[in-house]
Design a protein around this motif. Structure first.
Motif, short mmCIF file in Angstrom:
data_model
loop_
_atom_site.label_atom_id
_atom_site.label_comp_id
_atom_site.label_asym_id
_atom_site.label_seq_id
_atom_site.Cartn_x
_atom_site.Cartn_y
_atom_site.Cartn_z
N LEU A 258 21.71 -64.54 17.97
CA LEU A 258 21.95 -64.86 16.56
C LEU A 258 23.38 -65.39 16.36
O LEU A 258 23.60 -66.31 15.57
CB LEU A 258 21.69 -63.62 15.69
CG LEU A 258 20.23 -63.19 15.62
CD1 LEU A 258 20.11 -61.84 14.91
CD2 LEU A 258 19.37 -64.24 14.93
N LEU A 259 24.36 -64.83 17.08
CA LEU A 259 25.74 -65.30 16.97
C LEU A 259 25.88 -66.71 17.55
O LEU A 259 26.53 -67.57 16.96
CB LEU A 259 26.70 -64.33 17.67
CG LEU A 259 28.19 -64.70 17.60
CD1 LEU A 259 28.65 -64.81 16.15
CD2 LEU A 259 29.01 -63.67 18.36
N ASP A 260 25.23 -66.97 18.68
CA ASP A 260 25.26 -68.31 19.28
C ASP A 260 24.67 -69.35 18.33
O ASP A 260 25.23 -70.44 18.16
CB ASP A 260 24.49 -68.33 20.60
CG ASP A 260 25.23 -67.61 21.73
OD1 ASP A 260 26.45 -67.38 21.60
OD2 ASP A 260 24.57 -67.27 22.74
N ASP A 261 23.55 -69.01 17.70
CA ASP A 261 22.93 -69.95 16.75
C ASP A 261 23.86 -70.21 15.57
O ASP A 261 23.98 -71.35 15.11
CB ASP A 261 21.60 -69.38 16.22
CG ASP A 261 20.49 -69.46 17.26
OD1 ASP A 261 20.66 -70.15 18.28
OD2 ASP A 261 19.43 -68.81 17.05
N ALA A 262 24.50 -69.18 15.07
CA ALA A 262 25.42 -69.34 13.94
C ALA A 262 26.65 -70.14 14.34
O ALA A 262 27.16 -70.96 13.56
CB ALA A 262 25.82 -67.97 13.39
N ALA A 263 27.15 -69.93 15.56
CA ALA A 263 28.36 -70.61 16.03
C ALA A 263 28.20 -72.12 16.07
O ALA A 263 29.17 -72.87 15.92
CB ALA A 263 28.75 -70.08 17.41
N ASP A 264 26.95 -72.59 16.23
CA ASP A 264 26.70 -74.04 16.25
C ASP A 264 27.08 -74.70 14.93
O ASP A 264 27.28 -75.92 14.87
CB ASP A 264 25.22 -74.32 16.56
CG ASP A 264 24.84 -73.95 17.99
OD1 ASP A 264 25.76 -73.82 18.83
OD2 ASP A 264 23.64 -73.79 18.27
N GLU A 265 27.19 -73.91 13.87
CA GLU A 265 27.49 -74.46 12.54
C GLU A 265 28.99 -74.64 12.29
O GLU A 265 29.39 -75.21 11.29
CB GLU A 265 26.91 -73.54 11.45
CG GLU A 265 25.41 -73.36 11.51
CD GLU A 265 24.65 -74.65 11.27
OE1 GLU A 265 25.07 -75.43 10.39
OE2 GLU A 265 23.65 -74.89 11.98
N PHE A 266 29.83 -74.16 13.22
CA PHE A 266 31.28 -74.17 12.99
C PHE A 266 31.97 -75.06 14.02
O PHE A 266 31.61 -75.08 15.19
CB PHE A 266 31.84 -72.75 13.05
CG PHE A 266 31.23 -71.85 12.01
CD1 PHE A 266 31.72 -71.85 10.72
CD2 PHE A 266 30.14 -71.04 12.32
CE1 PHE A 266 31.15 -71.04 9.76
CE2 PHE A 266 29.57 -70.22 11.37
CZ PHE A 266 30.07 -70.22 10.07
N ASP A 267 32.99 -75.79 13.54
CA ASP A 267 33.77 -76.66 14.42
C ASP A 267 34.74 -75.81 15.26
O ASP A 267 35.18 -74.74 14.83
CB ASP A 267 34.60 -77.66 13.60
CG ASP A 267 33.70 -78.62 12.83
OD1 ASP A 267 32.59 -78.91 13.31
OD2 ASP A 267 34.11 -79.05 11.71
N ALA A 268 35.04 -76.33 16.45
CA ALA A 268 36.01 -75.65 17.32
C ALA A 268 37.36 -75.61 16.60
O ALA A 268 37.74 -76.54 15.90
CB ALA A 268 36.12 -76.38 18.65
N GLY A 269 38.06 -74.53 16.77
CA GLY A 269 39.39 -74.41 16.15
C GLY A 269 39.35 -73.76 14.78
O GLY A 269 40.40 -73.43 14.24
N ASN A 270 38.17 -73.59 14.20
CA ASN A 270 38.08 -72.88 12.92
C ASN A 270 38.26 -71.39 13.16
O ASN A 270 37.80 -70.86 14.17
CB ASN A 270 36.70 -73.09 12.27
CG ASN A 270 36.56 -74.43 11.59
OD1 ASN A 270 37.50 -75.20 11.51
ND2 ASN A 270 35.37 -74.70 11.10
N ASP A 271 38.95 -70.75 12.25
CA ASP A 271 39.00 -69.29 12.29
C ASP A 271 37.70 -68.79 11.68
O ASP A 271 37.39 -69.09 10.53
CB ASP A 271 40.21 -68.76 11.48
CG ASP A 271 41.53 -69.09 12.16
OD1 ASP A 271 41.54 -69.15 13.40
OD2 ASP A 271 42.53 -69.27 11.45
N VAL A 272 36.96 -68.03 12.47
CA VAL A 272 35.65 -67.58 12.04
C VAL A 272 35.62 -66.06 12.00
O VAL A 272 36.08 -65.39 12.93
CB VAL A 272 34.54 -68.10 13.01
CG1 VAL A 272 33.18 -67.60 12.59
CG2 VAL A 272 34.57 -69.63 13.05
N VAL A 273 35.07 -65.53 10.91
CA VAL A 273 34.95 -64.08 10.73
C VAL A 273 33.48 -63.72 10.85
O VAL A 273 32.61 -64.37 10.26
CB VAL A 273 35.51 -63.64 9.37
CG1 VAL A 273 35.36 -62.14 9.18
CG2 VAL A 273 36.97 -64.06 9.23
N VAL A 274 33.23 -62.67 11.63
CA VAL A 274 31.87 -62.21 11.86
C VAL A 274 31.71 -60.83 11.23
O VAL A 274 32.50 -59.93 11.50
CB VAL A 274 31.55 -62.15 13.37
CG1 VAL A 274 30.14 -61.62 13.60
CG2 VAL A 274 31.73 -63.52 14.02
#
Length: 193
Positions: free
Chosen positions: A108-124
């Protein structure tokens, strides 16, 4: 002709006329009685037909009402069974542990990660009980960090601090989607439709 004869003739004539009037009266009375009996018979038959029609209509209404009530009770029972099945599935999802929970959470995290560009700060965000699991998994992701807990059965809610993108990949959201897509089939299997 004597007066007595005239009186007697008048009496005879009066008697004959009276008899004629009496016979006409009896005939008219018989006709009235026959007509009244005929009208009464027609009225009885009409009332009987009306009563039979009303009884039939009330019987059909009662039957229709009983069928509708039975159908509603059947639908309520089915809805209750479906709710029980859903609650059981939710319970099973909440109680997943070990490798199975980790594999599903990673996916589920891998699928969600596809929606974000590299270098973005992402909160899970995730279930409070999964905090340690999520922190271990997030060590493999650059610029990803664990945020607040999220009330769910498991999985992740991922959002970027740079954009308004938020991906809900919780077990709950996946279950909701699967449930809606397959409700008809589940219902058919449970109730042999």
């Amino acid at each position: 002709m004597s007066l007595d004869n005239v009186v007697e003739d008048i009496r005879e004539e009066a008697r004959a006329r009276a008899e004629e009037i009496r016979e006409d009266g009896e005939q008219r009375a018989s006709e009235i009685v026959a007509e009244a009996e005929s009208d009464a018979q027609e009225l009885r038959e009409s009332r009987k037909t009306d009563v039979e029609r009303q009884v039939k209509q009330e019987r059909e209404q009662a039957l229709s009402s009983a069928k509708l009530e039975a159908k509603q009770k059947r639908l309520e029972a089915r809805r209750d069974v479906l709710e029980d099945v859903r609650e059981e599935v939710e319970s099973e999802l909440a109680s997943l542990s070990g490798d199975r929970r980790e594999t599903l959470t990673r996916s589920l995290l891998d699928d969600a990660a596809d929606e974000f560009d590299a270098g973005n700060d992402v909160v899970v965000h995730g279930r409070a009980a999964d905090k340690a699991l999520l922190e271990d998994i997030l060590e493999e992701y650059d610029d990803y960090s664990y945020g607040d807990s999220y009330d769910c059965l498991g999985g992740v809610v991922v959002e970027s601090t740079q954009s308004r993108v938020r991906v809900n990949n919780t077990f709950d959201s996946v279950l909701e989607s699967v449930w809606e897509d397959n409700l008809k089939e589940v219902s058919a299997r449970l109730f042999d439709q």
